[in-house]
Design an enzyme around this catalytic site. Structure first.
Site, mmCIF file in Angstrom:
data_model
loop_
_atom_site.group_PDB
_atom_site.id
_atom_site.type_symbol
_atom_site.label_atom_id
_atom_site.label_comp_id
_atom_site.label_asym_id
_atom_site.label_seq_id
_atom_site.Cartn_x
_atom_site.Cartn_y
_atom_site.Cartn_z
ATOM 1 C CB SER A 296 -0.870 -0.004 1.270
ATOM 2 O OG SER A 296 -1.448 1.262 1.512
ATOM 3 C CE1 TYR B 189 -3.830 -1.968 5.170
ATOM 4 C CE2 TYR B 189 -3.164 0.321 4.890
ATOM 5 C CZ TYR B 189 -3.511 -0.901 4.348
ATOM 6 O OH TYR B 189 -3.530 -1.053 2.983
#
Length: 250
Positions: free
Chosen positions: A134, A147
């Site tokens: 990501s 995250y």
């Protein structure tokens, strides 16, 4: 390697980016196994792929699932680690359970899968491991500390393994998409609208504002990058973090 049909496994392959990747690999002629926690969802999502239920956070379950995949379709030559979770909360309200889930799924899920394939891949004529990270592997984001930390760790894993295996015709890379046009984002937009009364366009801007192109990433863009990475044209590309984010990170 990439021009020859091979066995590809995609974790988290039942929806969103994972499904787009699995479909692209299947269309390119590869034998595809998709893994996830909902067997019925997997089978409905991509009927022409082999579906195997698997909890990537459970090493024993991963060992079972990959053994079944190898028996059915042969050695795994392409592994795409896409399974992930993304709980959102301020740091002070991020529970230990949230931290553990992020690390167990986003980092250790990839570790468990790689452990099952990396040895056999070293004796193949090339192998490909692609970790779907990501932009959160490359920069910080507020309210998703667990995250973000797990994705930074996944990128560190990618780079270290690439160096360890640099002489094995095996490439290991990470793809780092920005916010993508998936059910997760659409659900988040609907939740913002319901909670705040903002319009859908205003809510969507929460996710597109960081992208200089002012849009969500199409999952097929990520899938196209996977197809390139598994091809012979990318045989010298390893240890890289490839951002697909409209210029958000450079």
């Amino acid at each position: 390697m990439g021009e020859t049909p091979r066995h590809a496994v995609v974790t988290g392959g039942g929806s969103g980016i994972g499904l787009a990747i699995a479909r692209a690999l299947l269309d390119a002629g590869h034998a595809v196994t998709i893994m996830g926690r909902d067997q019925a969802k997997l089978e409905a999502a991509l009927p022409d792929a082999r579906a195997i239920m698997c909890d990537v956070a459970d090493p024993a379950d991963v060992e079972r699932a990959f053994a079944a995949a190898v028996v059915a379709s042969g050695p795994v030559a392409i592994l795409v680690n896409n399974a992930g979770v993304a709980p959102s909360a301020p740091f002070a309200r991020t529970s230990t359970a949230d931290w553990r889930q992020c690390l167990d799924v986003n980092l250790m899920g990839a570790v468990h899968a790689i452990q099952q394939v990396i040895g056999p891949m070293q004796v193949l004529d090339g192998g490909r491991i692609i970790n779907i990270a990501s932009t959160a592997a490359l920069k910080g984001y507020a309210y998703v500390t667990a995250y973000t930390a797990s994705k930074h760790a996944l990128l560190g894993l990618t780079r270290s393994l690439a160096l360890e295996n640099s002489g094995d015709k095996l490439t290991i890379n990470a793809i780092c998409p920005g916010f993508a046009d998936t059910d997760i984002i659409r659900t988040s937009v609907a939740r913002i609208v319901a909670k705040t009364g903002r319009s859908e366009a205003e809510a969507l801007a929460t996710f597109t504002a960081a992208n200089p192109q002012q849009r969500l990433i199409d999952p097929d863009e990520v899938a196209g990058t996977v197809l390139w990475l598994v091809s012979d044209a990318a045989r010298s590309v390893t240890g890289q973090a490839i951002a697909i984010a409209g210029g958000e990170v450079m």
